[in-house]
Scaffold this motif. Structure first.
Motif, mmCIF file in Angstrom:
data_model
loop_
_atom_site.group_PDB
_atom_site.id
_atom_site.type_symbol
_atom_site.label_atom_id
_atom_site.label_comp_id
_atom_site.label_asym_id
_atom_site.label_seq_id
_atom_site.Cartn_x
_atom_site.Cartn_y
_atom_site.Cartn_z
ATOM 1 N N ASN A 220 -35.433 2.008 -35.469
ATOM 2 C CA ASN A 220 -35.192 0.869 -34.583
ATOM 3 C C ASN A 220 -35.705 -0.441 -35.172
ATOM 4 O O ASN A 220 -35.850 -1.431 -34.458
ATOM 5 C CB ASN A 220 -35.811 1.103 -33.205
ATOM 6 C CG ASN A 220 -37.337 1.160 -33.245
ATOM 7 O OD1 ASN A 220 -37.935 1.249 -34.323
ATOM 8 N ND2 ASN A 220 -37.961 1.115 -32.079
ATOM 9 N N LEU A 225 -31.033 -1.614 -38.324
ATOM 10 C CA LEU A 225 -29.917 -1.775 -37.397
ATOM 11 C C LEU A 225 -28.989 -2.934 -37.753
ATOM 12 O O LEU A 225 -27.782 -2.867 -37.525
ATOM 13 C CB LEU A 225 -30.457 -1.958 -35.978
ATOM 14 C CG LEU A 225 -31.096 -0.690 -35.392
ATOM 15 C CD1 LEU A 225 -31.839 -1.000 -34.098
ATOM 16 C CD2 LEU A 225 -30.037 0.377 -35.137
ATOM 17 N N GLY A 273 -27.704 -0.484 -29.512
ATOM 18 C CA GLY A 273 -28.477 0.513 -30.254
ATOM 19 C C GLY A 273 -27.601 1.475 -31.014
ATOM 20 O O GLY A 273 -26.425 1.650 -30.708
ATOM 21 N N ASN A 278 -31.255 3.061 -28.852
ATOM 22 C CA ASN A 278 -32.157 2.793 -29.982
ATOM 23 C C ASN A 278 -31.919 1.349 -30.452
ATOM 24 O O ASN A 278 -31.387 1.110 -31.519
ATOM 25 C CB ASN A 278 -31.894 3.785 -31.113
ATOM 26 C CG ASN A 278 -32.891 3.644 -32.258
ATOM 27 O OD1 ASN A 278 -34.092 3.701 -32.052
ATOM 28 N ND2 ASN A 278 -32.378 3.459 -33.459
ATOM 29 N N TYR A 279 -32.327 0.404 -29.612
ATOM 30 C CA TYR A 279 -32.055 -1.012 -29.883
ATOM 31 C C TYR A 279 -33.045 -1.590 -30.895
ATOM 32 O O TYR A 279 -34.081 -0.986 -31.209
ATOM 33 C CB TYR A 279 -32.098 -1.807 -28.573
ATOM 34 C CG TYR A 279 -33.474 -1.881 -27.935
ATOM 35 C CD1 TYR A 279 -34.394 -2.861 -28.310
ATOM 36 C CD2 TYR A 279 -33.853 -0.959 -26.955
ATOM 37 C CE1 TYR A 279 -35.654 -2.927 -27.742
ATOM 38 C CE2 TYR A 279 -35.118 -1.021 -26.379
ATOM 39 C CZ TYR A 279 -36.013 -2.009 -26.776
ATOM 40 O OH TYR A 279 -37.273 -2.073 -26.216
ATOM 41 N N ASP A 280 -32.713 -2.770 -31.374
ATOM 42 C CA ASP A 280 -33.524 -3.474 -32.374
ATOM 43 C C ASP A 280 -34.847 -3.917 -31.743
ATOM 44 O O ASP A 280 -34.873 -4.720 -30.813
ATOM 45 C CB ASP A 280 -32.751 -4.702 -32.878
ATOM 46 C CG ASP A 280 -33.368 -5.337 -34.109
ATOM 47 O OD1 ASP A 280 -34.590 -5.184 -34.312
ATOM 48 O OD2 ASP A 280 -32.625 -6.006 -34.855
ATOM 49 N N ARG A 281 -35.950 -3.410 -32.279
ATOM 50 C CA ARG A 281 -37.270 -3.685 -31.684
ATOM 51 C C ARG A 281 -37.631 -5.164 -31.729
ATOM 52 O O ARG A 281 -38.452 -5.644 -30.937
ATOM 53 C CB ARG A 281 -38.321 -2.881 -32.454
ATOM 54 C CG ARG A 281 -39.743 -3.032 -31.914
ATOM 55 C CD ARG A 281 -39.990 -2.181 -30.675
ATOM 56 N NE ARG A 281 -41.169 -2.662 -29.944
ATOM 57 C CZ ARG A 281 -42.424 -2.585 -30.377
ATOM 58 N NH1 ARG A 281 -42.681 -2.063 -31.565
ATOM 59 N NH2 ARG A 281 -43.414 -3.037 -29.632
#
Length: 307
Positions: A220, A225, A273, A278-281
């Motif tokens: 992530n 990503l 995500g 699972n998105y970009d932190r």
């Protein structure tokens, strides 16, 4: 490289002014836009003569709705659309309106100011400013978050390949899709992380700008990503900005691309995500406040638009 293209392949300069303007109504657009087109050509030609080593330029982008209001050629560029929000479980890539976008850059702030003033004077009768960002080079091309920005940018002839429309849309060959977002960073939360945790968010080591090995880099992380493959790249010209009095510290994300599809893939990965959820932190610390798509015509097109 198309010699008729606007300066989308230029490398990041020390000073930048980004301006977004929206039309007040549909009255008098054609005459003023004709003057504007002639001005854009004049500003770039003049900069080349007066400041040959400054790398000064002004790039104009036109939004979907503006293209229609100005009655520019149809069919439109194939992927020029009114950008729609991308909504993830936690974060949203918002969509905001904008008819014209100007990307002004030079190594001298005075050049940027004069170009911005000339453009504003011409557009004053028909448009209002909805965004103006004054960007600057921060140390060795780092964002306010402290990490180098733009390391994955293509170089040499690849810059034209990935930033300019090709033969698949022959009427607009040499033009570019331009997508912009203004991000505001939560620096208090960011500075609360250790350097090691910040590196895991980005996917690079902070001091030397080296990408983490795949078996160490979190899935992530921003690098994991935002990179959607070697065949899908963009030319970024991001710039940091900051205002101490309003506590607005951020990054103006600006992407030139041969297709908007590439940018869409990146945004989907970041906000929805990969896999979904699972998105970009980095979005836990950086909030997108704007999001607009434009098309950058070639100088020949601008000359035609100007009559």
């Amino acid at each position: 490289m198309n010699p008729d293209s606007q300066n989308v392949t230029d490398y990041t300069n020390n000073n930048t002014i980004f301006m977004v303007l929206s039309f007040k109504d549909n009255l008098g657009l054609s005459d003023v836009f004709s003057k504007l087109c002639k001005l854009i050509i004049n500003l770039n030609n003049s900069a080349n003569v007066r400041f040959p080593v400054s790398r000064a330029s002004c790039v104009m982008g036109i939004g979907h709705d503006a293209w229609l209001k100005l009655k520019l050629p149809v069919p439109l560029p194939k992927e020029l659309v009114d950008f729609a929000p991308i909504v993830g479980e936690k974060h949203t890539a918002v969509a905001t309106k904008g008819d014209l976008h100007f990307h002004i850059r030079a190594d001298n702030t005075s050049i940027c100011y004069d170009m911005a003033e000339a453009i504003s004077d011409v557009l004053d009768p028909i448009a209002i400013s909805t965004e103006e960002i004054h960007g600057f080079r921060y140390w060795d091309s780092r964002s306010i978050l402290g990490f180098v920005d733009g390391t994955e940018n293509p170089h040499g002839q690849d810059r034209a390949l990935f930033s300019m429309v090709g033969d698949d849309d022959a009427a607009y060959k040499g033009g570019s899709y331009l997508f912009t977002q203004k991000y505001i960073h939560n620096l208090s939360a960011w500075k609360g992380l250790s350097t090691e945790d910040q590196e895991k968010v980005i996917g690079r080591y902070k001091a030397n700008d080296i990408e983490m090995p795949d078996d160490v880099k979190p899935s992530n992380s921003h690098i994991a990503l935002a990179n959607v493959g070697d065949d899908f790249k963009i030319v970024r010209d991001n710039m940091p900005f900051g205002n101490m009095s309003t506590n607005e510290m951020g990054t103006y994300f600006i992407a030139y691309a041969s297709t908007f599809t590439t940018v869409q893939k990146m945004l989907n990965n970041m906000f929805i995500g990969s896999p979904e959820g699972n998105y970009d932190r980095i979005l836990d610390f950086s909030t997108a406040k704007t999001g607009t798509l434009f098309f950058v015509p070639t100088f020949n097109m601008i000359n035609d638009f100007g009559g």
